[in-house]
Write a protein that holds these residues in place. Structure first.
Motif, mmCIF file in Angstrom:
data_model
loop_
_atom_site.group_PDB
_atom_site.id
_atom_site.type_symbol
_atom_site.label_atom_id
_atom_site.label_comp_id
_atom_site.label_asym_id
_atom_site.label_seq_id
_atom_site.Cartn_x
_atom_site.Cartn_y
_atom_site.Cartn_z
ATOM 1 N N SER A 155 0.834 -1.206 0.000
ATOM 2 C CA SER A 155 0.000 0.000 0.000
ATOM 3 C C SER A 155 0.866 1.251 0.000
ATOM 4 O O SER A 155 0.472 2.279 -0.551
ATOM 5 N N LEU A 156 2.059 1.157 0.592
ATOM 6 C CA LEU A 156 2.992 2.291 0.517
ATOM 7 C C LEU A 156 3.360 2.569 -0.939
ATOM 8 O O LEU A 156 3.305 3.710 -1.418
ATOM 9 N N ALA A 157 3.708 1.502 -1.654
ATOM 10 C CA ALA A 157 4.080 1.655 -3.063
ATOM 11 C C ALA A 157 2.919 2.246 -3.854
ATOM 12 O O ALA A 157 3.106 3.119 -4.710
ATOM 13 N N ASN A 189 0.525 4.206 -2.736
ATOM 14 C CA ASN A 189 0.377 5.627 -2.431
ATOM 15 C C ASN A 189 1.367 6.454 -3.233
ATOM 16 O O ASN A 189 1.030 7.506 -3.771
ATOM 17 N N LEU A 190 2.613 5.979 -3.308
ATOM 18 C CA LEU A 190 3.619 6.693 -4.093
ATOM 19 C C LEU A 190 3.192 6.757 -5.553
ATOM 20 O O LEU A 190 3.271 7.803 -6.205
ATOM 21 N N PHE A 191 2.704 5.605 -6.055
ATOM 22 C CA PHE A 191 2.275 5.542 -7.452
ATOM 23 C C PHE A 191 1.157 6.543 -7.713
ATOM 24 O O PHE A 191 1.200 7.303 -8.687
ATOM 25 N N ASN A 192 0.161 6.560 -6.823
ATOM 26 C CA ASN A 192 -0.967 7.470 -7.026
ATOM 27 C C ASN A 192 -0.515 8.919 -6.997
ATOM 28 O O ASN A 192 -0.976 9.746 -7.765
ATOM 29 N N ARG A 193 0.406 9.228 -6.074
ATOM 30 C CA ARG A 193 0.854 10.604 -5.983
ATOM 31 C C ARG A 193 1.540 11.006 -7.289
ATOM 32 O O ARG A 193 1.434 12.114 -7.742
ATOM 33 N N ARG A 194 2.252 10.062 -7.885
ATOM 34 C CA ARG A 194 3.019 10.399 -9.077
ATOM 35 C C ARG A 194 2.124 10.493 -10.314
ATOM 36 O O ARG A 194 2.298 11.362 -11.146
ATOM 37 N N SER A 198 -1.800 12.879 -10.560
ATOM 38 C CA SER A 198 -1.793 14.334 -10.705
ATOM 39 C C SER A 198 -1.536 14.762 -12.134
ATOM 40 O O SER A 198 -1.569 15.936 -12.435
#
Lengths: 396, 383
Positions: A381-383, A385-390, A393
């Protein structure tokens, strides 16, 4: 929280919290909640200790260094009955990783194929894919696993009447026998060449990213030659150091080659086919989330259907697909624990099963087992979150 | 490619720019149904190839499947003799003979009416709840979530004071236990899930952290480990004389496991409520709890019905896992019956599994059809 703030009076600035009734209420409620939780925890701890002492259960983690005294029929690292419980844990963990990795790859391939077939304009293919998804999704995974194991693999003929599959693979009720890769004397050269070609591939990928307008044909051929050349050359120069050793029937069983346990084959089949049905639905949802105007616009620009999917639809669909796909991957990894029902020695079967029964250290064993799965889930889930942030947007 | 020969410009200028209008395509052929289908199946060579592959696959599989399931099947036999004959198909006689065991497990034969009554009441209540336009659905909800569990417990477990002999849980089994585990999971996971979802959105950081931690923890581990935990650790957590019954332990585990997933479904519904609803309620002078009870939850729960039904489907499939802690659910009774030496034969396992698959498929597919129906209705109501 905005809605909550709207219903409460604005917080008084500069007031100590015990003079602000709202904040005081929150503080008191939390204190009561924490006290209740703490009381439960203390109560449970006292009982656990008393019960464990009464039954003579070890209370620390020292049991991990004791001799296990049982055998495991598949192990990626050296293991024998004289190894420790800690070693048995590692064997189980690696077996879980192995079965998960192979099932993940298979599930992805089948899932994408079925998902695309479901959206296909071909009526027969779409119907077949729908039937596949509905049947596999609505029957419990455990039932499917038992079916593959007991009704299919265990019902196969013995080694002497094995089914011969292509590429020297044999299937019988003792498992799947496949040829083994044997390394010859020149193998290190081949390894070095593979490293060189991997480096070339990374360099080519990096260059193609920097030169935004696509690489032209001659550059592409050059890159392909650089990537494929070294291994092929090394293979020929070193005198074909790689060979396939097929399994041979000797007496009542096969000798040589790689043997996959029927438990392993059943687990891989069950997990990957079941998860593939869910991945197919994810793929379909992702493709349908792309507005129709996008593929129509691509068609209006003169792109072929394949090119439209590749350059226009798929990149947008992936944004929807990848988070959902990750959760399906996590489900598969968690579902691999059903190995215990067919007797494949995975983490749960070896550690939470045999080790727990032998030592009785239920609290520690279950804690460690859960911690392993939890770590994988939290990392994923950490990965995500990073993916979604990148990627989320990038939208206009 | 028209521009291929004159391309001597730098690479960056090789983008394709159309100079004139594209040649017009022929008008689409008139779409009769048969014509459309023919285009679908044999439009170009690639489609035709795919169609042929599909048809070959179906043509190879379907006849032997039908032969196994129907034409070569053994429909009635006193024991496994006929089913062992070479070329015999599915052994339905085996299912017919073991059917009472598959439904009731080892529940005493004279007391089986109690199971029938409980299952019938449950079915009536569930239909009442699922029927969206039924009268007095609040009453149905009260009966299902409060009265029915009590009635079920008393009737199934027995109450010597009422003249019902006690039936110990180790005799329970079969479809009835599968349905029991599933309904206990449903009855407890929905309220618990709502509480957890609300807790996760709470203003109290401690409560929020505890609920988030619980939800993420349970969702991060396999159900088998939760069952192991409920089975081996729960008795350690309480004083020895309070240790829960061996059937109650997995029930607690299933309920907690399902409630974490339910909480996430409900949270999705809560997040879909527009902020104006909270503000409107506040403008009317409603305090937070009445806002929740009268404004937010009725809307949120209506929106999550499809999601709730979908998690009931996974819950129903997951009930098969309770076999790991020695509970005789439906699948476990199949496993036990297929090892009966009187019936042993090459087709017995496949027959048992196919029968079980039909049962689970009927339930799960039915539920998913219902979820789709509700989704469509909610969608048309919103539009």
């Amino acid at each position: 929280m905005a809605p909550a703030a709207a219903s409460s009076p604005p917080p008084a600035v500069g007031l100590a919290f015990w003079r602000d009734p709202q904040a005081l209420r929150i503080a008191v409620l939390q204190a009561v909640f924490l006290l209740g939780l703490g009381w439960l925890a203390v109560e449970a701890f006292i009982h656990v200790r008393a019960n464990m002492q009464a039954r003579g259960i070890p209370t620390g983690f020292g049991f991990l260094n004791d001799t296990a005294g049982f055998d495991i029929n598949q192990s990626l690292i050296s293991y024998s009955a004289t190894s420790t419980y800690g070693r048995a844990f590692l064997v189980g963990l690696l077996n879980t990783c192995l079965v998960s990795a192979i099932s993940l790859a298979l599930a992805t391939i089948v899932g994408f194929t079925v998902g695309i077939a479901r959206l296909s304009k071909n009526w027969a293919a779409a119907q077949l894919a729908t039937v596949y998804v509905e049947i596999l999704r609505n029957v419990p995974l455990l039932l499917q696993l038992l079916f593959w194991y007991n009704a299919v693999l265990k019902a196969l003929p013995g080694p002497r009447q094995s089914y011969a599959l292509p590429f020297g693979v044999f299937l019988n009720n003792r498992g799947l026998f496949a040829p083994e890769l044997a390394l010859g004397p020149g193998a290190p050269w081949l390894g070095a060449a593979l490293v060189a070609s991997a480096a070339a591939a990374i360099a080519a990928w990096w260059l193609s990213r920097r030169r935004r307008p696509a690489m032209n044909a001659s550059l592409r051929i050059g890159a392909a030659a650089l990537i494929l050349g070294p291994p092929v050359a090394a293979f020929l120069i070193a005198g074909a150091p790689l060979s396939l050793v097929p399994p041979e029937l000797k007496g009542f069983n096969f000798i040589g080659g790689v043997r996959l346990l029927p438990e392993f084959v059943a687990l891989v089949l069950g997990l990957s086919l079941y998860t593939a049905a869910f991945i197919a639905e994810v793929v379909r949802a992702g493709m349908q989330a792309v507005p129709r105007g996008q593929s129509e616009a691509a068609a209006a620009l003169g792109l072929s259907r394949l090119a439209a999917i590749r350059h226009v639809v798929a990149p947008q669909a992936m944004r929807v697909i990848i988070p959902l796909l990750t959760s399906q991957y996590l489900n598969l990894i968690k579902n691999s624990s059903l190995a215990v029902f067919v007797g494949y020695p995975d983490l749960v079967q070896v550690f939470a099963g045999t080790v727990l029964n032998q030592t009785g250290a239920a609290v520690q064993v279950i804690f460690i087992t859960m911690a392993v799965y939890l770590t994988v889930s939290l990392l994923a889930s950490l990965a995500m979150n990073l993916f979604n942030r990148r990627f989320a947007s990038i939208e206009r | 490619m028209p521009g291929a020969t004159q391309d001597r410009r730098p690479a960056s200028a090789q983008a394709f720019v159309r100079q004139g209008p594209a040649p017009a395509q022929p008008p689409p052929a008139s779409e009769s149904f048969a014509g459309g289908l023919r285009g679908n199946l044999f439009g170009d060579w690639r489609t035709s190839l795919a169609t042929l592959a599909v048809l070959t696959l179906v043509g190879l599989a379907l006849p032997s499947l039908l032969r196994f399931l129907i034409f070569d099947a053994v429909w009635s036999a006193p024991d496994g003799e006929l089913c062992r004959a070479p070329g015999a198909g599915a052994c339905w006689a085996f299912i017919a003979q073991k059917l009472p065991y598959f439904i009731y497990g080892s529940y005493p034969e004279s007391q089986r009416w109690r199971v029938d009554v409980t299952m019938f009441v449950g079915a009536v209540l569930i239909v009442w709840l699922l029927w969206l336009d039924a009268p007095a659905r609040r009453l149905a909800a009260f009966l299902f979530f409060v009265a029915y569990p009590l009635q079920g417990f008393i009737l199934l477990h027995g109450a010597p004071a009422l003249g019902l002999p006690r039936v110990e849980t180790h005799l329970w089994g079969g479809v009835f236990v599968s349905l029991l585990v599933a309904s206990v999971g449903m009855v407890f996971s929905l309220p618990l899930g709502i509480l957890l979802a609300l807790g996760r959105r709470s203003r109290l950081p401690a409560l929020k952290l505890a609920c988030t931690g619980f939800i993420e923890f349970v969702r991060g581990v396999p159900m088998i480990t939760v069952l192991f935990m409920a089975n081996t650790m729960l008795p350690l957590f309480v004083p020895e004389d309070l240790a829960p019954d061996r059937l109650a332990r997995p029930l607690i585990g299933v309920a907690l496991f399902a409630s974490a997933y339910m909480a996430e479904v409900v949270r999705g519904g809560l997040q879909a409520i527009p902020r104006g609803q909270f503000e409107g309620a506040a403008a009317l002078g409603l305090r937070p709890w009445p806002t929740l009870r009268l404004v937010v939850l009725p809307q949120a729960l209506r929106h999550v019905i499809p999601g709730v039904v979908n998690s009931f489907i996974s819950l129903f499939k997951d009930t098969t896992l309770v076999a790991i802690v020695g509970i005789f659910d439906f699948l476990k009774t199949i496993e036990a019956a297929r090892q009966d030496p009187a019936w042993a034969g090459p087709t017995i396992s496949a027959t048992g599994y196919i029968f079980a698959a039909l049962f689970y498929f009927a339930f799960c597919f039915g539920m998913s059809l219902y979820a789709r129906f509700v989704e469509r209705r909610l969608g048309s109501a919103a539009a």
